[in-house]
Motif scaffolding. Structure first.
Motif, PDB file in Angstrom:
ATOM      1  N   PRO A 118      -2.280  -0.507  -0.811  1.00 34.11           N
ATOM      2  CA  PRO A 118      -3.693  -0.054  -1.000  1.00 34.11           C
ATOM      3  C   PRO A 118      -3.785   0.969  -2.161  1.00 34.11           C
ATOM      4  CG  PRO A 118      -2.700  -0.005   1.379  1.00 34.11           C
ATOM      5  CD  PRO A 118      -1.652  -0.419   0.252  1.00 34.11           C
ATOM      6  N   GLY A 119      -2.802   1.422  -2.698  1.00 36.01           N
ATOM      7  CA  GLY A 119      -2.934   2.470  -3.887  1.00 36.01           C
ATOM      8  C   GLY A 119      -3.091   1.633  -5.062  1.00 36.01           C
TER       9      GLY A 119
ATOM     10  N   TRP B 181      -6.675   0.507  -5.211  1.00 40.45           N
ATOM     11  CA  TRP B 181      -7.625   1.575  -5.465  1.00 40.45           C
ATOM     12  C   TRP B 181      -7.500   1.842  -6.966  1.00 40.45           C
ATOM     13  CZ3 TRP B 181      -7.316   6.357  -7.649  1.00 40.45           C
ATOM     14  CH2 TRP B 181      -8.442   7.180  -7.513  1.00 40.45           C
TER      15      TRP B 181
ATOM     16  N   ALA C 288      -2.037   7.385  -2.706  1.00 40.43           N
ATOM     17  CA  ALA C 288      -1.719   6.953  -1.293  1.00 40.43           C
ATOM     18  C   ALA C 288      -1.225   8.650  -0.674  1.00 40.43           C
ATOM     19  CB  ALA C 288      -0.475   6.034  -1.494  1.00 40.43           C
TER      20      ALA C 288
ATOM     21  N   ALA D  58      -4.450   9.976   0.278  1.00 37.03           N
ATOM     22  CA  ALA D  58      -4.930   9.464   1.386  1.00 37.03           C
ATOM     23  C   ALA D  58      -4.410   9.625   2.884  1.00 37.03           C
ATOM     24  CB  ALA D  58      -5.066   7.750   1.188  1.00 37.03           C
TER      25      ALA D  58
ATOM     26  N   ASP E  18      -5.002   6.733   8.332  1.00 37.00           N
ATOM     27  CA  ASP E  18      -5.039   6.469   6.684  1.00 37.00           C
ATOM     28  C   ASP E  18      -5.925   5.562   6.149  1.00 37.00           C
ATOM     29  OD1 ASP E  18      -2.276   7.781   7.001  1.00 37.00           O
ATOM     30  OD2 ASP E  18      -1.259   5.439   7.268  1.00 37.00           O
TER      31      ASP E  18
ATOM     32  N   TRP F 171      -8.329   6.669   2.845  1.00 32.29           N
ATOM     33  CA  TRP F 171      -8.784   5.687   2.044  1.00 32.29           C
ATOM     34  C   TRP F 171     -10.331   5.521   1.830  1.00 32.29           C
ATOM     35  CZ3 TRP F 171      -5.652   4.841  -1.627  1.00 32.29           C
ATOM     36  CH2 TRP F 171      -4.396   4.472  -1.490  1.00 32.29           C
TER      37      TRP F 171
ATOM     38  N   TYR G 119     -12.309   6.196  -1.670  1.00 37.38           N
ATOM     39  CA  TYR G 119     -13.429   5.225  -2.222  1.00 37.38           C
ATOM     40  C   TYR G 119     -14.713   5.802  -2.413  1.00 37.38           C
ATOM     41  CZ  TYR G 119     -10.420   1.130  -2.207  1.00 37.38           C
ATOM     42  OH  TYR G 119      -9.391   0.150  -2.634  1.00 37.38           O
TER      43      TYR G 119
END
Length: 320
Positions: A24-25, A28, A82, A85, A192, A196, A200
Motif C-alpha cells: 500500500p505504501g 500511495w 506506512a 498510516a 490501517d 490510509w 489519501y
C-alpha cells in the motif's frame, strides 16, 4: 480490563507490519507522484504523466547508481507513509474503542447519552425491555460491543475477563489461538485502512479526486471495523465458554460436571488472580472427591462359651 486482552494480542501481530504495509505504501507513492507531477496539465492527464515517467526511467537506465538511490528513496518514502498510516490507524482504533480522555470526555459523555436515549426510544417503540447492561454505555458501537463481552462473562460465570484471559491464553492449543489472533488481526487492519484514508485525503490538496479515494477507504474501514470487532468479541466469548472450566481446574478449584460455576468459587478466583486486591475473601480450594474403596466387613463379635450340661444319669458310687 479489556485493555490487557487487546494489548497481549497486539504484541503478537507487530511482526506482520512490514509485509502488509510496503505494498500500500508503494501504491500511495505512485498516486502521490501523479498528484504533484509538474508534467500533468489537467486533472486526468494520464498520458502526460506516463510520458514523464517514461522519460525519467530512460534517464535512470543510463545511470545505475542514481536509479538505485531513487529506488531506495522510494522504498523509504513508502515505509514512512506506512508508518504514518499505522499511527493514524492506531488513533482510529483508539477512537473506536471509546478511549477518549481529557478534553474529549464531555463529547464522549454527550454521544453516550444520545446513543442510550436512541436505544431506549427504539425499545419503547417495539415494546421491548432489555437489562441496563445491554444499553449503550460507551460513545461508539464498537466500544460497547467489546465492553459487553466482559459484562456477559461476568454475568454468566462471575469471572473478570481481564484477569482470567492471560492465564486462559496459556492453556489454549495453537489451533485455538489462531482463531483469536486472526479476528484481532482483522480489526487492526481495519484501523490501517482508516490511516490510509487520511493519507489519501491529504493528497486532495494537489489532486482533488484523491478525496474520493479517502472517503471510500474511510467507509470501508468503518464497516470492516464493526464486523471485525463483533467477530473478535464472539470468538473471545466462545473461548471463555469452552475453556473456563479447564482454567478453574488448573487453579486448583473444583467444578461439578454439568453444573455452573459457584459464585463463591468465582469470587475466590478473581481475588486469587488479583492477588487479594478485589475485596473478596479467598476460600480454600475444594478438593475433588475421590471414590472410597470397599472395605472388608468387620469381624464378628466373639460368641459366649457354651455351658456344659450334666448327664441326667448320676454315676453309681462304689460301696466300701
Amino acid at each position: 480490563m479489556i485493555d490487557a486482552l487487546l494489548g497481549e494480542l497486539g504484541r503478537r501481530l507487530t511482526d506482520r507490519w512490514l509485509t502488509r504495509a510496503v505494498g500500500p505504501g508503494l501504491l500511495w507513492c505512485a498516486i502521490a507522484a501523479y498528484a504533484i507531477a509538474p508534467a500533468r496539465r489537467s486533472t486526468f492527464d494520464v498520458h502526460g504523466a506516463v510520458l514523464a515517467a517514461a522519460k525519467g526511467l530512460d534517464h535512470l537506465i543510463h545511470q545505475v547508481s542514481l536509479g538505485v538511490v531513487c529506488g531506495l528513496l522510494t522504498v523509504a518514502v513508502a515505509a514512512a507513509a506506512a508508518a504514518v498510516a499505522t499511527g493514524a490507524g492506531a488513533l482510529a482504533r483508539f477512537v473506536w474503542l471509546g478511549r477518549w480522555p481529557g478534553p474529549s470526555r464531555p463529547l464522549a459523555t454527550l454521544l453516550t447519552t444520545r446513543r442510550r436515549a436512541a436505544a431506549e426510544r427504539r425499545l419503547a417503540a417495539r415494546r421491548r425491555a432489555l437489562p441496563a447492561v445491554y444499553l449503550p454505555d460507551r460513545p461508539t458501537w464498537i466500544a460497547d460491543r467489546i465492553r459487553l463481552t466482559e459484562d456477559r462473562v461476568a454475568a454468566q460465570y462471575g469471572l473478570r475477563l481481564g484477569l482470567i484471559w492471560p492465564r486462559l491464553w496459556l492453556l489454549l492449543a495453537p489451533e485455538d489461538r489462531i482463531h483469536v489472533t486472526q479476528a484481532r488481526d482483522r480489526f487492526d487492519r481495519s484501523g490501517d485502512v482508516a490511516g490510509w484514508a487520511l493519507l489519501y485525503a491529504v493528497l486532495a490538496l494537489w489532486w482533488w479526486p484523491a478525496v474520493l479515494a479517502g472517503v471510500l477507504l474511510a467507509v470501508i474501514a468503518w464497516w470492516r471495523a464493526r464486523t471485525s470487532a463483533a467477530l473478535f468479541a464472539d470468538v473471545v466469548e466462545a473461548t471463555v465458554d469452552l475453556r473456563h472450566r479447564a482454567l478453574v481446574t488448573e487453579l486448583g478449584f473444583a467444578v461439578a460436571p454439568g453444573h455452573p460455576l459457584d459464585p463463591a468459587t468465582a469470587d475466590a478466583i478473581n481475588d486469587l488472580l488479583h492477588k487479594g486486591g478485589s475485596g473478596y475473601e479467598q476460600v480454600p480450594s475444594l478438593p475433588v472427591p475421590q471414590p472410597v474403596p470397599p472395605s472388608a466387613p468387620p469381624p464378628a463379635p466373639p460368641s459366649a462359651p457354651k455351658e456344659s450340661r450334666a448327664s441326667p444319669v448320676e454315676p453309681r458310687t462304689q460301696e466300701a
